[in-house]
Design a protein around this motif. Structure first.
Motif, PDB file in Angstrom:
ATOM      1  N   GLN A  78       0.824  -1.202   0.000  1.00  0.00           N
ATOM      2  CA  GLN A  78       0.000   0.000   0.000  1.00  0.00           C
ATOM      3  C   GLN A  78       0.861   1.256   0.000  1.00  0.00           C
ATOM      4  OE1 GLN A  78      -3.686   0.165   2.391  1.00  0.00           O
ATOM      5  NE2 GLN A  78      -2.704   1.839   3.518  1.00  0.00           N
ATOM      6  N   GLY A  79       0.480   2.202  -0.849  1.00  0.00           N
ATOM      7  CA  GLY A  79       1.157   3.486  -0.905  1.00  0.00           C
ATOM      8  C   GLY A  79       2.405   3.510  -1.774  1.00  0.00           C
ATOM      9  N   ARG A  80       2.771   2.380  -2.370  1.00  0.00           N
ATOM     10  CA  ARG A  80       3.974   2.331  -3.213  1.00  0.00           C
ATOM     11  C   ARG A  80       3.600   2.493  -4.682  1.00  0.00           C
ATOM     12  NH1 ARG A  80       7.038  -3.051  -1.595  1.00  0.00           N
ATOM     13  NH2 ARG A  80       8.531  -2.228  -3.134  1.00  0.00           N
ATOM     14  N   SER A  81       4.558   2.902  -5.488  1.00  0.00           N
ATOM     15  CA  SER A  81       4.294   3.107  -6.909  1.00  0.00           C
ATOM     16  C   SER A  81       4.183   1.767  -7.623  1.00  0.00           C
ATOM     17  CB  SER A  81       5.396   3.947  -7.546  1.00  0.00           C
ATOM     18  OG  SER A  81       6.598   3.203  -7.637  1.00  0.00           O
ATOM     19  N   LEU A  82       3.323   1.717  -8.627  1.00  0.00           N
ATOM     20  CA  LEU A  82       3.152   0.487  -9.395  1.00  0.00           C
ATOM     21  C   LEU A  82       4.418   0.122 -10.150  1.00  0.00           C
ATOM     22  CD1 LEU A  82      -0.456   1.115 -10.742  1.00  0.00           C
ATOM     23  CD2 LEU A  82       0.226  -0.421  -8.902  1.00  0.00           C
ATOM     24  N   SER A  83       5.159   1.117 -10.604  1.00  0.00           N
ATOM     25  CA  SER A  83       6.406   0.837 -11.318  1.00  0.00           C
ATOM     26  C   SER A  83       7.414   0.155 -10.404  1.00  0.00           C
ATOM     27  CB  SER A  83       6.988   2.129 -11.896  1.00  0.00           C
ATOM     28  OG  SER A  83       7.232   3.079 -10.868  1.00  0.00           O
ATOM     29  N   GLU A  84       7.455   0.556  -9.149  1.00  0.00           N
ATOM     30  CA  GLU A  84       8.349  -0.074  -8.179  1.00  0.00           C
ATOM     31  C   GLU A  84       7.873  -1.488  -7.844  1.00  0.00           C
ATOM     32  OE1 GLU A  84       9.769   0.551  -3.505  1.00  0.00           O
ATOM     33  OE2 GLU A  84       8.452   2.008  -4.480  1.00  0.00           O
ATOM     34  N   LEU A  85       6.565  -1.664  -7.675  1.00  0.00           N
ATOM     35  CA  LEU A  85       6.017  -2.974  -7.331  1.00  0.00           C
ATOM     36  C   LEU A  85       6.210  -3.981  -8.457  1.00  0.00           C
ATOM     37  CD1 LEU A  85       2.702  -1.854  -5.601  1.00  0.00           C
ATOM     38  CD2 LEU A  85       4.726  -2.829  -4.490  1.00  0.00           C
ATOM     39  N   GLY A  86       6.302  -3.495  -9.694  1.00  0.00           N
ATOM     40  CA  GLY A  86       6.494  -4.379 -10.830  1.00  0.00           C
ATOM     41  C   GLY A  86       7.792  -5.155 -10.777  1.00  0.00           C
ATOM     42  N   ALA A  87       8.744  -4.700  -9.986  1.00  0.00           N
ATOM     43  CA  ALA A  87      10.034  -5.386  -9.851  1.00  0.00           C
ATOM     44  C   ALA A  87      10.014  -6.446  -8.754  1.00  0.00           C
ATOM     45  CB  ALA A  87      11.132  -4.360  -9.566  1.00  0.00           C
ATOM     46  N   GLU A  88       8.934  -6.515  -7.968  1.00  0.00           N
ATOM     47  CA  GLU A  88       8.833  -7.490  -6.884  1.00  0.00           C
ATOM     48  C   GLU A  88       8.533  -8.883  -7.452  1.00  0.00           C
ATOM     49  OE1 GLU A  88       9.080  -7.055  -3.584  1.00  0.00           O
ATOM     50  OE2 GLU A  88       9.169  -4.856  -3.407  1.00  0.00           O
ATOM     51  N   ASP A  89       9.061  -9.927  -6.802  1.00  0.00           N
ATOM     52  CA  ASP A  89       8.775 -11.300  -7.244  1.00  0.00           C
ATOM     53  C   ASP A  89       7.283 -11.605  -7.185  1.00  0.00           C
ATOM     54  OD1 ASP A  89      11.475 -11.753  -7.647  1.00  0.00           O
ATOM     55  OD2 ASP A  89      11.779 -12.739  -5.689  1.00  0.00           O
TER      56      ASP A  89
END
Length: 235
Positions: free
Chosen positions: A92-103
């Motif tokens: 929650q509250g994080r950018s989608l572009s950043e989350l796209g790098a998560e496993d």
């Protein structure tokens, strides 16, 4: 055979900036979102809704108010925690572009039934409580207003996608094939033998046919003749 109109909230400041808002307090509709909500309200104005149920979050309550502003003899708008946004936990509250790098991102995309957000909710748990809430409300509206009643539920993208997947008999792992845009309208009728999905992710079009549809518990072999709009809505 009550009919539920599933409305996603209009665009928010978080949507516009590519941030996963989740359950963050104070996320509101932006100018585009307010205009979208007003247009959704105009579409639904031709349908006498027996109720509008909203997620507790502000963006959904704003959209609900825009719908009720267009209703004659507007019904009350209860909130239902069962259709609140998914608890994305630490996402929650994080950018989608950043989350796209998560496993976990690829799991959410390809095998959502195995996805649990860190410190938050699993997608199967989200679907189970959302479907339960919609079916429970639907049964209550039918008991009070009869099988031809139409009501609206204002909720969130992943919530509505999971409800539609259930109504379509789709495994949750396929729910990412469904798209639900801001302020879009989807329509489900819960019959005695099965749900029927009447529309998904619509942005325009006449809904006056919902005022006169005589629902049948059976699917029409060959497709049937379709609904006829009330005389007052014809041109």
């Amino acid at each position: 055979m009550t009919t539920v109109i599933l409305v996603r909230h209009g665009r928010t400041t978080a949507n516009a900036s590519g941030v996963l808002a989740g359950r963050t307090a104070g996320v509101r509709l932006d100018k585009t979102g307010r205009d979208q909500a007003a247009r959704a309200g105009e579409r639904l104005a031709v349908v006498p809704l027996v109720g509008v149920v909203s997620s507790p979050l502000e963006r959904c309550r704003q959209t609900s108010r825009a719908i009720l502003d267009q209703q004659t003899g507007a019904p009350a708008t209860p909130v239902d925690k069962g259709i609140i946004e998914c608890d994305y936990g630490q996402w929650q509250g994080r950018s989608l572009s950043e989350l796209g790098a998560e496993d976990l991102w690829s799991v959410v995309q390809t095998q959502p039934s195995a996805a649990t957000f860190p410190g938050g909710e699993s997608l199967p748990a989200m679907q189970a409580r959302a479907v339960d809430a919609i079916r429970r409300r639907d049964a209550a509206f039918e008991a009070e207003h009869g099988p031809q009643a139409v009501w609206a539920a204002v909720s969130h993208g992943d919530i509505i996608k999971s409800i539609l997947a259930d109504a379509l008999g789709m495994h949750l792992d396929l729910f990412q094939r469904i798209n639900v845009d801001p302020a879009s309208v989807s329509i489900v009728r819960y019959g005695t033998s099965r749900p029927t999905v009447l529309a998904m992710n619509t942005h325009a079009g006449d809904l006056s046919w919902l005022r006169s549809t005589s629902a049948s518990p059976d699917a029409q072999v060959g497709g049937g003749a379709g609904p006829e709009a009330p005389a007052s809505a014809r041109f």
